[in-house]
Each structure stands twice: as structure tokens, then as C-alpha cells.
Design a protein around this motif. Structure first.
Motif, PDB file in Angstrom:
ATOM      1  N   ASP A 313       0.881  -1.174   0.000  1.00 26.19           N
ATOM      2  CA  ASP A 313       0.000   0.000   0.000  1.00 26.19           C
ATOM      3  C   ASP A 313       0.914   1.219   0.000  1.00 26.19           C
ATOM      4  N   HIS A 396      -1.990   2.457   9.182  1.00 27.39           N
ATOM      5  CA  HIS A 396      -2.781   1.296   9.588  1.00 27.39           C
ATOM      6  C   HIS A 396      -1.955   0.045   9.398  1.00 27.39           C
ATOM      7  N   HIS A 403      -6.228  -2.799   4.884  1.00 26.43           N
ATOM      8  CA  HIS A 403      -6.431  -2.331   6.254  1.00 26.43           C
ATOM      9  C   HIS A 403      -6.518  -3.590   7.103  1.00 26.43           C
ATOM     10  N   THR A 425       1.514   1.060   7.622  1.00 23.03           N
ATOM     11  CA  THR A 425       1.795   2.147   6.698  1.00 23.03           C
ATOM     12  C   THR A 425       2.034   3.430   7.495  1.00 23.03           C
ATOM     13  N   GLU A 427       1.628   7.289   6.374  1.00 18.45           N
ATOM     14  CA  GLU A 427       1.103   7.949   5.185  1.00 18.45           C
ATOM     15  C   GLU A 427       0.468   9.308   5.476  1.00 18.45           C
ATOM     16  N   GLU A 451       3.304   7.572   1.200  1.00 20.05           N
ATOM     17  CA  GLU A 451       2.936   6.396   2.001  1.00 20.05           C
ATOM     18  C   GLU A 451       3.944   5.281   1.790  1.00 20.05           C
TER      19      GLU A 451
HETATM   20 MN    MN Z   1      -2.812   3.072   3.509  1.00 19.93          MN
END
Ligand code: MN
Ligand code: GLY
Ligand code: MN
Length: 484
Positions: A313, A396, A403, A425, A427, A451
Motif C-alpha cells: 500500500d 494502519h 487495512h 503504513t 502515510e 505512504e
Molecule cells: Mn494506507
């Protein structure tokens, strides 16, 4: 559990159902189709590389719920329109415990009685039957969708005894003793268990399976590294085609990244956010139908999901023509500094909230310094006034779900303490909406997020997505190098 396979044979005239047409089938053709086929080759029986890890996860689950029958479905196909389905992805709980990727399958852990522990059985759709015509008359028959693993083959690959899933409803209905089920994936399983389970006890199972994933094992860390490496290549692909994207739209960027995700992984791990210009201020901009214009920024938030279902992510905010303007750079560098402060706060023993607080402080300081908000900074932070422009939490957990661990209790996650093996992460972002009258006009329509995917290590952290440059001058040099 499937509802299609059992009714291929019966008293009704035989019909072939697929592609909208219902073709009548003569008895002669039905008879003809039963024979004259060579045995197909065995599919790959090499045990999946994570088989020892999935066994350890099932053992931990067994120890947590002694004496109870545990039912974990992979989920069913979801209809897109009549006889076409969306691409299937197994439930995270099922994939985590089995490593398998098939639909309509169910993992069942049955208590071993006085011996203690559980027996695991994986209930699967077996090979299609040729005798009753299922293999070609049923839309999920092997002639339509391809060779499945025979039960024995699946058993060897997954290291779990396998049975025909069509036996399962009766077994579940007959089952006595306490049962728990992961809900939301398989309505057939839920119907069979309806008078045996409670929402509260099922929720405890879901919470356990979310919290079990908070700390990643060595296999999972390797997969997250692979996801990040593929994602970095996908970002490079996008930079190389930015000129072409300018001639089309954000869709070109979406398609370019998707190609990398499908070639190297299973899929994208979530809808790619390809947000050019003012779209960058819309947090979940996935329509991706806007123009790509030189002089503006592209916020690209995208992640490749590996074939074992771990996703990256990552977000980079890129100057579309390769150079930040002074104002874009000022905003970008503030977000970069906030991210640096956030990453520095990721270490074992720190609270999960610490990296968010560290990043928010830097952003609040800059917003005060730029005169966009009245200080002092402490008051801004106390009242959360910076959030008009920072908008979201700073990160997260990451893993099989973008997530990840979303059902974990507050005390183990949001109010919890970081441990080695957690991956999250960091971000931060700043978003000045195009219609925000409280900021000078030149800020309006600028959105920046950076991120990265950060693994907590024994002595601090490791940035798994570090292959992609983050500092503004390094981003420019990297883009120039790729565009040659
Ligand atoms: Mn994220
Ligand atoms: N891409 C969704 C997120 O960053 O959380
Ligand atoms: Mn993201």
C-alpha cells in the motif's frame, strides 16, 4: 458451499446452461460425452511453501478454542450479471489458515474429543463428474473453468486432509457441541449452522483471527517484501508512460499499474487511486477518469497483491512534468518531513498512536508557520484543527488486507504497543480542497500524500517500500532517469 454442482443430474430433460443459451441435449449426445477422454495430467503436487506456517496457525487457533468445532469458509463466487461472476478472492481468514485459493471451500477444525486438539479437514469441490455430465453441463464444470485439484492432490499440496464439500451441509447440520463460524462469506454454511452459533461467539473467532495476524511470520514478511518490490516496478511503469497518460486520462495510469499487478501478482490489493491535479484532494478517488496535465501533481496510491494474497500500500505524489513548482515542493517537503518524523516513531515498545502524533505535529507546525492557521501549535493539536487539511489517520496495519487486522480490539491495535513483526503504513498527507476559501488561491486543488510500508524490527524499523524515492529532489532525479 456450492449450490450448482448437485443438480446437474435429475429427472428434468438435460440442458446445457451457459452463455445465455439453454441448449437441449439429446440422450445420445449425453452418452457420447461420458467417454473417450484421456486421463488429465496430475496437477502440481508440490506442497505450498507456507504449509508449515498454516499448520502452526491452525495449531494456535485450536489451542485458543479447545473442544469447539470451528468453521472457516473461503466464500462463494459473487454474481456480476446472471451467469458471469466477479474475480474470486478467498476470504482472508481461510487463506491465512490454509494457503488455498479456491471458492466454495470450507476449513473445519473438529475437536478431537478426550485426546484434545482438533482435526483439520478442508472441504473442497472435487473433480467434475463425467458420468452425470456435470463437467460440461454445469457452468462451474471443469470443461468451462479448467481442471480442479482432485481431493488427494489438494491434500498433498496443502497438507490438510480433504473431503467433498457437498458432504458438508449434512455434517454441519448433524454436528453436536459448540460451533463457531466466520460469518459473511458463505450463506450456505451459515444456513446449516443457524441454530448452533451465536453472533457474539462468532465475533470472538473473527477477532482472534484478526489479532493473530498483527505480528507477521517470516513467510509473511517475505511476501510483503515481494508485494512492495512488484509495486515499485508498477510505479516505474507509470512514470515511463506519463506522457501517454497525458494524452488519455488517469485510466491509462490505472491500467498500466494493473498490468504489473496481474503479471506479477494476483491482483491489485485495493482500487488504485490515480488522482491527478485537484482529484488528489479526494481521498478515495478511484473513478480515475480525469485528465493528466503537465504542471499538476499525480497522487498515485496503489499496491500489488501477491498470489498468496499479501498486498503493498504505497503512495507517491509526482510532478507530472518531472519538476515540482515552488509551492508544490513546499507542501511536498512538509509532508515528507512529517513522514520522516512518523517513521522515526515506529519501533518496538512505542505505542501505535505515536507515529500518528509525531507526523501530525510536524504538519501542524508548518500550517501555523505558513499562516494558514493561528497558533500556538499545542492548541492546534489539542483541538485537532490541522485536520481540516490532514484529514485521515497517519497509517494502519498492513498484510493480507490493506487495512489489516481490522477486527482487532482497540487495546491490541489502536491503543496497543508495537512489536517486531508488525507491518504498518506511515502515510501523512496535506489536502487543500479546490473550494477551500480559507487558504490562498494558489494552494487550492493541491493534495500530497507519501505512504510507505514499515516493518517493526527488533531495533527499530525497516522501510519495505524504500526502493521508491521519497525526497522531492530524489523523486525528480528518479523520474528523469526513467524517462531517459
Ligand atoms: Mn494506507
Ligand atoms: N489505499 C488506502 C490507504 O492508503 O489506506
Ligand atoms: Mn494507500
Amino acid at each position: 458451499m456450492p449450490d450448482h454442482a448437485a443438480d446437474a443430474a435429475g429427472d428434468e430433460p438435460i440442458k446445457q446452461r451457459k452463455n445465455g443459451l439453454y441448449l437441449g441435449v439429446s440422450d445420445e449426445l449425453a452418452e457420447n460425452m461420458k467417454s473417450g477422454w484421456a486421463d488429465t495430467e496430475l496437477r502440481d503436487l508440490t506442497p505450498i511453501p507456507q504449509a508449515d506456517r498454516t499448520a502452526a496457525r491452525r495449531a494456535a487457533l485450536s489451542a485458543r478454542f479447545p473442544g469447539e468445532r470451528l468453521v472457516i469458509p473461503s466464500g462463494n463466487l459473487k454474481t456480476r450479471a446472471n451467469d458471469t461472476e466477479y474475480a474470486f478472492r478467498p476470504s482472508t481468514e481461510y487463506a491465512y489458515l490454509t494457503g488455498d485459493d479456491t471458492h466454495d471451500s470450507v476449513l473445519v477444525l473438529e475437536p478431537n474429543g478426550r485426546e484434545g486438539g482438533h482435526r483439520a479437514t478442508i472441504y473442497l469441490l472435487p473433480r467434475s463428474d463425467r458420468e452425470n455430465g456435470e463437467f460440461w453441463l454445469d457452468g462451474q464444470g471443469e470443461l468451462w473453468v479448467g481442471r480442479r485439484y482432485a481431493l488427494g492432490e489438494a491434500e498433498q499440496r496443502l497438507g490438510i486432509p480433504a473431503k467433498d464439500v457437498r458432504e458438508l451441509p449434512a455434517r454441519l447440520r448433524e454436528a453436536t457441541g459448540p460451533v463457531r463460524n466466520v460469518r459473511g462469506h458463505d450463506a450456505g454454511v451459515e444456513a446449516a449452522l443457524t441454530d448452533k452459533v451465536t453472533a457474539e461467539r462468532d465475533e470472538e473467532l473473527r477477532v482472534y483471527l484478526s489479532e493473530a495476524r498483527l505480528v507477521k511470520d517470516a513467510f509473511e514478511i517475505g511476501e510483503l517484501e515481494r508485494a512492495c518490490a512488484s509495486t515499485a516496478r508498477g510505479f516505474e511503469d507509470v512514470v515511463r508512460v506519463l506522457d501517454k497518460a497525458e494524452a488519455t486520462s488517469e485510466r491509462y495510469i490505472e491500467g498500466t499499474f494493473f498490468l504489473r499487478a496481474r503479471v506479477e501478482g494476483n491482483d491489485i490489493g485495493y482500487g488504485s487511486i490515480c488522482a491527478a491535479g485537484p482529484h488528489a484532494t479526494t481521498l478515495h478517488w478511484v473513478r480515475n477518469d480525469g485528465p493528466v496535465r503537465a504542471g499538476e501533481l499525480l497522487l498515485l496510491d496503489a499496491g500489488v497483491e501477491t498470489t498468496t494474497f499479501y498486498t503493498a500500500d504505497v503512495t507517491r505524489t509526482l510532478p507530472i512534468n518531472g519538476r515540482f513548482t515552488d509551492l508544490q515542493r513546499k507542501i511536498y517537503d512538509a509532508v515528507y518531513d512529517a513522514q520522516e518524523a512518523g517513521i522515526a516513531a515506529v519501533k518496538p515498545g512505542a505505542k501505535f498512536r505515536d507515529f500518528h502524533d509525531a507526523a501530525q505535529r510536524v504538519l501542524a507546525e508548518r500550517l501555523v508557520e505558513w499562516g494558514l492557521i493561528d497558533g500556538p501549535v499545542e492548541r492546534v493539536l489539542e483541538l485537532g484543527l490541522q485536520r481540516r487539511w490532514t484529514l485521515h489517520g497517519t497509517g494502519h496495519m498492513l498484510g493480507m488486507d490493506v487495512h489489516d487486522c481490522a477486527a482487532a480490539r482497540t487495546e491490541t491495535y489502536v491503543d496497543g504497543t508495537l512489536e517486531p513483526g508488525m507491518c504498518l503504513t506511515v502515510e501523512p498527507g496535506l489536502y487543500f480542497q479546490a473550494d477551500d476559501l480559507t487558504v490562498p488561491e494558489e494552494y487550492r486543488g493541491i493534495g500530497v500524500r507519501i505512504e510507505d510500508d514499515i516493518l517493526v524490527t527488533e531495533d527499530g524499523n525497516r522501510n519495505l517500500s524504500a526502493a521508491l524515492p521519497r525526497r522531492s529532489d530524489e523523486v525528480e532525479a528518479w523520474m528523469a532517469g526513467l524517462k531517459g
